[in-house]
Design a protein around this motif. Structure first.
Motif, PDB file in Angstrom:
ATOM      1  N   ILE A 187       0.857  -1.186   0.000  1.00 20.33           N
ATOM      2  CA  ILE A 187       0.000   0.000   0.000  1.00 20.33           C
ATOM      3  C   ILE A 187       0.886   1.227   0.000  1.00 20.33           C
ATOM      4  CG2 ILE A 187      -1.850   1.233   1.172  1.00 20.33           C
ATOM      5  CD1 ILE A 187      -2.663  -1.544   0.281  1.00 20.33           C
ATOM      6  N   THR A 188       0.625   2.158  -0.898  1.00 14.41           N
ATOM      7  CA  THR A 188       1.367   3.420  -0.943  1.00 14.41           C
ATOM      8  C   THR A 188       0.413   4.566  -0.651  1.00 14.41           C
ATOM      9  OG1 THR A 188       2.913   2.562  -2.606  1.00 14.41           O
ATOM     10  CG2 THR A 188       2.778   4.954  -2.357  1.00 14.41           C
ATOM     11  N   ALA A 189       0.754   5.352   0.344  1.00 13.77           N
ATOM     12  CA  ALA A 189      -0.099   6.475   0.738  1.00 13.77           C
ATOM     13  C   ALA A 189       0.695   7.769   0.710  1.00 13.77           C
ATOM     14  CB  ALA A 189      -0.675   6.238   2.127  1.00 13.77           C
ATOM     15  N   TRP A 190      -0.020   8.865   0.483  1.00 14.85           N
ATOM     16  CA  TRP A 190       0.566  10.203   0.519  1.00 14.85           C
ATOM     17  C   TRP A 190      -0.267  11.040   1.490  1.00 14.85           C
ATOM     18  CZ3 TRP A 190       5.014  11.178  -2.226  1.00 14.85           C
ATOM     19  CH2 TRP A 190       5.364  10.227  -3.189  1.00 14.85           C
ATOM     20  N   TYR A 191       0.374  11.547   2.527  1.00 19.41           N
ATOM     21  CA  TYR A 191      -0.343  12.252   3.592  1.00 19.41           C
ATOM     22  C   TYR A 191       0.148  13.694   3.723  1.00 19.41           C
ATOM     23  CZ  TYR A 191       3.868  11.452   6.393  1.00 19.41           C
ATOM     24  OH  TYR A 191       5.163  11.435   6.853  1.00 19.41           O
ATOM     25  N   ALA A 192      -0.757  14.542   4.228  1.00 21.13           N
ATOM     26  CA  ALA A 192      -0.475  15.975   4.343  1.00 21.13           C
ATOM     27  C   ALA A 192      -0.302  16.368   5.811  1.00 21.13           C
ATOM     28  CB  ALA A 192      -1.605  16.773   3.712  1.00 21.13           C
ATOM     29  N   PRO A 193       0.929  16.603   6.268  1.00 20.96           N
ATOM     30  CA  PRO A 193       1.150  17.032   7.653  1.00 20.96           C
ATOM     31  C   PRO A 193       0.464  18.355   7.988  1.00 20.96           C
ATOM     32  CG  PRO A 193       3.206  16.286   6.660  1.00 20.96           C
ATOM     33  CD  PRO A 193       2.200  16.404   5.549  1.00 20.96           C
ATOM     34  N   ASP A 194       0.187  19.171   6.962  1.00 22.80           N
ATOM     35  CA  ASP A 194      -0.491  20.446   7.204  1.00 22.80           C
ATOM     36  C   ASP A 194      -1.915  20.255   7.712  1.00 22.80           C
ATOM     37  OD1 ASP A 194       1.757  21.697   6.386  1.00 22.80           O
ATOM     38  OD2 ASP A 194       0.948  22.517   4.524  1.00 22.80           O
ATOM     39  N   GLN A 199      -6.605  10.638   9.732  1.00 27.57           N
ATOM     40  CA  GLN A 199      -7.741  10.079   9.003  1.00 27.57           C
ATOM     41  C   GLN A 199      -7.358   9.811   7.555  1.00 27.57           C
ATOM     42  OE1 GLN A 199     -10.585   9.108  10.147  1.00 27.57           O
ATOM     43  NE2 GLN A 199     -10.944  10.185  12.067  1.00 27.57           N
ATOM     44  N   GLY A 200      -8.252   9.118   6.856  1.00 32.22           N
ATOM     45  CA  GLY A 200      -8.029   8.830   5.448  1.00 32.22           C
ATOM     46  C   GLY A 200      -9.259   8.166   4.861  1.00 32.22           C
ATOM     47  N   PRO A 201      -9.249   7.927   3.558  1.00 35.13           N
ATOM     48  CA  PRO A 201     -10.414   7.323   2.895  1.00 35.13           C
ATOM     49  C   PRO A 201     -10.598   5.865   3.299  1.00 35.13           C
ATOM     50  CG  PRO A 201      -8.570   7.442   1.375  1.00 35.13           C
ATOM     51  CD  PRO A 201      -8.155   8.184   2.606  1.00 35.13           C
ATOM     52  N   TRP A 205      -5.921   4.918   7.605  1.00 29.21           N
ATOM     53  CA  TRP A 205      -5.745   5.898   8.670  1.00 29.21           C
ATOM     54  C   TRP A 205      -4.364   5.650   9.285  1.00 29.21           C
ATOM     55  CZ3 TRP A 205      -5.359   4.631  14.044  1.00 29.21           C
ATOM     56  CH2 TRP A 205      -5.414   3.256  14.313  1.00 29.21           C
ATOM     57  N   GLY A 206      -4.041   6.410  10.347  1.00 26.33           N
ATOM     58  CA  GLY A 206      -2.857   6.113  11.136  1.00 26.33           C
ATOM     59  C   GLY A 206      -1.580   6.829  10.744  1.00 26.33           C
ATOM     60  N   LEU A 207      -1.674   7.853   9.893  1.00 24.19           N
ATOM     61  CA  LEU A 207      -0.493   8.622   9.505  1.00 24.19           C
ATOM     62  C   LEU A 207      -0.561  10.027  10.111  1.00 24.19           C
ATOM     63  CD1 LEU A 207      -0.156   7.477   5.793  1.00 24.19           C
ATOM     64  CD2 LEU A 207       1.500   7.097   7.629  1.00 24.19           C
ATOM     65  N   PRO A 208       0.585  10.686  10.275  1.00 22.97           N
ATOM     66  CA  PRO A 208       0.601  12.024  10.901  1.00 22.97           C
ATOM     67  C   PRO A 208       0.140  13.123   9.954  1.00 22.97           C
ATOM     68  CG  PRO A 208       2.823  11.389  10.286  1.00 22.97           C
ATOM     69  CD  PRO A 208       1.945  10.191  10.011  1.00 22.97           C
ATOM     70  N   GLY A 209      -1.038  12.930   9.399  1.00 16.66           N
ATOM     71  CA  GLY A 209      -1.607  13.884   8.465  1.00 16.66           C
ATOM     72  C   GLY A 209      -2.683  13.205   7.645  1.00 16.66           C
ATOM     73  N   LEU A 210      -3.626  13.972   7.144  1.00 17.65           N
ATOM     74  CA  LEU A 210      -4.711  13.424   6.344  1.00 17.65           C
ATOM     75  C   LEU A 210      -4.164  12.750   5.082  1.00 17.65           C
ATOM     76  CD1 LEU A 210      -7.822  13.223   5.851  1.00 17.65           C
ATOM     77  CD2 LEU A 210      -7.613  15.378   4.577  1.00 17.65           C
ATOM     78  N   ILE A 211      -4.617  11.542   4.798  1.00 18.05           N
ATOM     79  CA  ILE A 211      -4.200  10.827   3.595  1.00 18.05           C
ATOM     80  C   ILE A 211      -4.954  11.400   2.389  1.00 18.05           C
ATOM     81  CG2 ILE A 211      -4.136   8.601   2.419  1.00 18.05           C
ATOM     82  CD1 ILE A 211      -3.984   7.284   5.194  1.00 18.05           C
ATOM     83  N   LEU A 212      -4.208  11.962   1.442  1.00 20.90           N
ATOM     84  CA  LEU A 212      -4.824  12.556   0.262  1.00 20.90           C
ATOM     85  C   LEU A 212      -4.787  11.623  -0.948  1.00 20.90           C
ATOM     86  CD1 LEU A 212      -3.676  16.292   0.356  1.00 20.90           C
ATOM     87  CD2 LEU A 212      -5.684  15.217   1.383  1.00 20.90           C
ATOM     88  N   ILE A 221      -6.979   5.868  -5.031  1.00 15.88           N
ATOM     89  CA  ILE A 221      -7.947   6.787  -4.453  1.00 15.88           C
ATOM     90  C   ILE A 221      -7.256   8.136  -4.282  1.00 15.88           C
ATOM     91  CG2 ILE A 221      -9.512   7.242  -2.525  1.00 15.88           C
ATOM     92  CD1 ILE A 221      -9.422   4.245  -1.883  1.00 15.88           C
ATOM     93  N   LEU A 222      -7.784   9.169  -4.917  1.00 11.59           N
ATOM     94  CA  LEU A 222      -7.147  10.477  -4.939  1.00 11.59           C
ATOM     95  C   LEU A 222      -8.107  11.566  -4.467  1.00 11.59           C
ATOM     96  CD1 LEU A 222      -4.764  12.350  -5.766  1.00 11.59           C
ATOM     97  CD2 LEU A 222      -5.798  12.433  -8.054  1.00 11.59           C
TER      98      LEU A 222
END
Length: 279
Positions: A187-194, A199-201, A205-212, A221-222
């Motif tokens: 699984i490859t995810a890209w998350y926004a620390p800003d 949270q995520g789609p 979940w589980g990353l230090p920023g919303l998964i975009l 999923i984009l």
């Protein structure tokens, strides 16, 4: 340096009102799944094959809305008008793998509920929230106005084996393939620390920023739109309709339904008149 970075993050979060008691965000995601269709040697007319593939394509391209706060979220498919004559046929393909909507996560309690439709029946899966072991990387890119960072994880998945469903009976009957295949995928995810909410789609979940953005071997999923603190707040409410089952129970039911579908195709030769239903 760490203290400075933390202070900067807090300033950004404060600017967006993320630490406010009534903070809420809404993200729109476009989901696209690629399905490699194998008809298992069945003699299906070319126009019928094209129809099946087109319905599968439409069923596996969807738009979802993730409404979230600091600890809970609800992920729903955006309502859309059905095309004339399309009815539920194409949508059925999207439900084969346990796809559904109204995916609710409560990160604080470590619980999720998801409403799934499987061959016309509604199930409510209620279980412990699965956790991926994310590995954070240094690679970054831009999604909209946000700088996002890469994270990867390995996940074991089960998917319906379309070849087994459409496979003909005959001389190799004793070598039936399983209706579901299991394998490990990345699984490859890209998350926004800003946007410092983990949270995520869907189940992610589980990353230090919303998964975009998140992708596995067949689905991407984009996030196409993100609104923080919308003027009109929405209630984040867990789904409560459907037969309540655990994820393990639901997987068992899915497997049984797939076996029934395969038998219908085998017995009917892919035609309505022979006891099997058309896909």
């Amino acid at each position: 340096m760490k203290i400075f970075c933390l202070f900067s993050l807090m300033l950004m979060a404060s600017h967006f009102g993320i630490y406010a008691q009534d903070f809420q965000g809404e993200a729109t995601y476009f989901s696209k799944t690629t399905v490699n269709m194998d008809f298992g040697g069945r003699q299906i007319p070319e126009d019928r094959k094209k129809e099946i593939l087109q319905r599968m394509k439409e069923a596996n391209e969807r738009t979802y809305i993730l409404t979230f706060d600091k600890s809970t979220s609800i992920y729903k498919e955006e309502e859309r008008l059905e095309q004339p004559g399309n009815d539920r046929g194409g949508r059925r393909f999207g439900m084969m793998g346990g796809a559904g909507g109204d995916y609710y996560k409560d990160i604080k309690e470590g619980r999720y509920l998801v409403k799934n439709e499987l061959f016309g029946k509604i199930f409510l899966v209620d279980d412990s929230l699965p956790k991926l072991e994310w590995k954070l990387g240094g690679e970054s890119k831009q999604i909209g106005n946000y700088t996002v960072f890469k994270a990867t994880a390995t996940k074991t998945i089960k998917r319906p084996n379309m070849r087994a469903i459409f496979r003909r009976g005959g001389e190799n009957e004793e070598k039936r393939e399983e209706e579901f295949t299991e394998k490990d995928i990345e699984i490859t995810a890209w998350y926004a620390p800003d946007v410092p909410v983990n949270q995520g789609p869907g189940e992610y979940w589980g990353l230090p920023g919303l998964i975009l953005e998140v992708a596995d071997d067949v689905t991407v999923i984009l996030c196409t739109k993100l609104v923080l603190n919308p003027t009109e707040k929405k209630e984040i409410k867990a789904p409560n309709k459907g037969k309540t089952v655990t994820q393990e129970e639901y997987d068992k039911i899915s497997k049984e339904k797939m076996a029934e579908m395969r038998e219908n195709f085998r017995g009917g030769g892919g035609n309505r008149g022979g006891g099997g239903g058309r896909p």
